[in-house]
Write an enzyme that holds these catalytic residues in place. Sequence first.
Site, short mmCIF file in Angstrom:
data_model
loop_
_atom_site.label_atom_id
_atom_site.label_comp_id
_atom_site.label_asym_id
_atom_site.label_seq_id
_atom_site.Cartn_x
_atom_site.Cartn_y
_atom_site.Cartn_z
N GLY B 21 41.94 36.64 45.98
CA GLY B 21 42.89 36.79 44.88
C GLY B 21 44.20 37.40 45.34
N GLY B 113 39.46 40.27 51.60
CA GLY B 113 38.51 41.33 51.26
C GLY B 113 37.19 41.20 51.99
N ASN B 114 36.16 41.79 51.39
CA ASN B 114 34.84 41.81 52.05
C ASN B 114 34.31 40.40 52.34
OD1 ASN B 114 34.54 44.67 51.91
ND2 ASN B 114 34.14 44.48 49.73
N GLY B 115 34.51 39.49 51.39
CA GLY B 115 34.03 38.12 51.56
C GLY B 115 34.76 37.44 52.71
N THR B 116 36.05 37.71 52.81
CA THR B 116 36.87 37.14 53.89
C THR B 116 36.39 37.65 55.25
OG1 THR B 116 38.75 36.99 52.39
CG2 THR B 116 39.24 36.97 54.75
N ASP B 144 40.80 45.53 44.25
CA ASP B 144 39.60 46.18 43.71
C ASP B 144 39.22 47.48 44.43
OD1 ASP B 144 39.26 44.24 41.82
OD2 ASP B 144 37.89 43.04 43.04
#
Lengths: 396, 396
Positions: B21, B113-116, B144
């Site tokens: 995002g 982020g974490n997923g990336t 976040d």
Amino acid sequence: MTVSMTTNKKVNKIAVVQTGGCSAVINSTLAGIVENAKASGLTIYGLLNGFEGLLNNKIIDLSVLTKEQIDKLRNTPAMFLGSSRMFLTKEIFKAIPQKLNELGIDALIMIGGNGTMYAAKVIHQSAVEQNIDLVVVGSPKTVDNDMFGIEYSPGFGSAAKYIAQLVRDISVDLESMKTFEQVRIIEVMGRSVGWLAAASMLAKRSEKGAPHLIYLPEHDFNEVEFVEDVKKVYEENGFVVAVIGEGIHDSEGNPVGSNPFADVKQASKIYGGASTYLASLISEKLNLKARAQDLTMAQRCFGALRSDIDEQKAYKIGFVTIEALKDNHDNEMICLADNNEDYYTIALEDVGGKEKKVPDDFYDAKNKQMTKDFKEWIMPIIGNFDDKYLSLSDMK
Amino acid sequence: MTVSMTTNKKVNKIAVVQTGGCSAVINSTLAGIVENAKASGLTIYGLLNGFEGLLNNKIIDLSVLTKEQIDKLRNTPAMFLGSSRMFLTKEIFKAIPQKLNELGIDALIMIGGNGTMYAAKVIHQSAVEQNIDLVVVGSPKTVDNDMFGIEYSPGFGSAAKYIAQLVRDISVDLESMKTFEQVRIIEVMGRSVGWLAAASMLAKRSEKGAPHLIYLPEHDFNEVEFVEDVKKVYEENGFVVAVIGEGIHDSEGNPVGSNPFADVKQASKIYGGASTYLASLISEKLNLKARAQDLTMAQRCFGALRSDIDEQKAYKIGFVTIEALKDNHDNEMICLADNNEDYYTIALEDVGGKEKKVPDDFYDAKNKQMTKDFKEWIMPIIGNFDDKYLSLSDMK
């Protein structure tokens, strides 16, 4: 300066009320009133929550505010004195001048919109009928910009600027995310006028840029045409930002997205749901991911992004309202002259209950765009609105 | 500085992607990367819409950006390169290193982020398995604030500041209008963590002031207790501002306001409707006028009210990421050291897919308030957040 309506009543004690909805600068007007009243040796009282406060003896002496407190007041959004939900019945219209008279108050300033000016006129009339010496003047305020007789209303510039910035950044966000989501329907305030929706055009970063489509409540809304408009923009751009005034309605006057079977208690909630309804419609008809977005209650009172021009004018309007009282004006709305120093007046009965719509030459109804004339009109109100962003097209 | 993972591969050509995002400062990180890459004589490419751009040859040379354009980039919210919705299959994870190799690119920077970070780890692994020389590093980003191993994520400070200002001004608005409307339920981003909801506590203008109640997704939500909480605050204050993280759920994990019978296509829309549901619940149970308010998509990308601290750190993170590449780091996330000049690193596998929740000592679960410890933690991130408003209580 119009001097249509003056009085010989001497004003010493003044009461002030704030009514209707909030704005980012209504307290600036109050600050201007308090500052000039104090400088002029007048006593100024604030009625808490409007006439509810008057009738329940919730009244404060604003003359005790220090210079520092007045400066803070200018920086405070929403209504310092609080608004009122009280429905003004015939009995209350009768009681208001009586109560003010009992308190020795000889002038009432009402800060508000068209409805407030109508109420001010009735209160004035009631005082006359009861042989009560009461000067009543209005001070304009509304984020909707629908007030008659003035170029623009204090509060509008700040709300317009906030909306323009939000629409711009939400548009940049959507363009970044267009592989996820393609359509955003942004709903802005303005029940029956589209000035705030129109202001979103400042967000455009290029002639064909977002917002791509603007729908004003002044024009009948056609769902079939809307779906076609969105489809066309999507095919050209790959994403679509549409801005709607919350009060859009069909050619029979039915609000878009309303539920005709809803009970009366729920009516206002449903009325405000046009964007949600239209996002679902687009998802269904065009199979695109569409999201509704209302711009929050902050659009009418966000202190952090006020327009300086708006704030200064709001303050000055308060200041000249006291000048007008000293000049014996009565039964009028007090407006700031173009030189930002003097005032002119309009009889309350020429403002109250009227409404200023967005004129046709400001809107290109075929392409759902604001015209160049509108842009020329709004720019001096907003001040600087530069585009400092970098987009891929800048790299060519 | 951790130097757990270095490589001897020489880096010349670098590709960068932005994923997930938007944020108000993710382009500041990109600007830092481009500026230092250019200064270091490295070539830097941007993949448009992430790996979709890579596989479809939509790649731009960012080395051509002028100093002026890089400065503009720092001022541009959301993602300059665009995000991607592409689901990364096993085949795509295999194709990415191949395609980068074909283009002569020897390092990949993934901002996200974490997923990336999880995806970055898998891409690195895929390159190793295919004997392709590819350096992969991550650069942290998320509004976040749920990233593991770092004190706070770039993007969080700006989103937190925007939310705090909006909640403050919406609260001042509601207090002014409390004779009309008594309860506002404000919904903020953060599916499984409550950092942004927590940040709204900065809006408090006094210990007992609004927001009165804060609900984090870290804690099970109880509807009966919620109604009691709102009732209690209403009786004390006359109006209630409650802030909820969008992902609040009951003790069985069911999202608040979800419809268990909704079809899958609609699930995400319904999931985000906790505030609407709770506003109806309050209207029904307490007979108060309650309104739901989600804080718009702009909370993750509003350029006009960024935190300077956040922006400067985001830029520096980009800058030191290039330093880390020059120092032969690989398979790591590059983080900014406390001195704001150097960097430290964390192995991608220690970040990817993890999540940092709001710790218990930051939350007073009984009173639905953030603790003093949380305030001490967040203040240096936000910087100045003075209260310049005047309220009636200041007149005593």
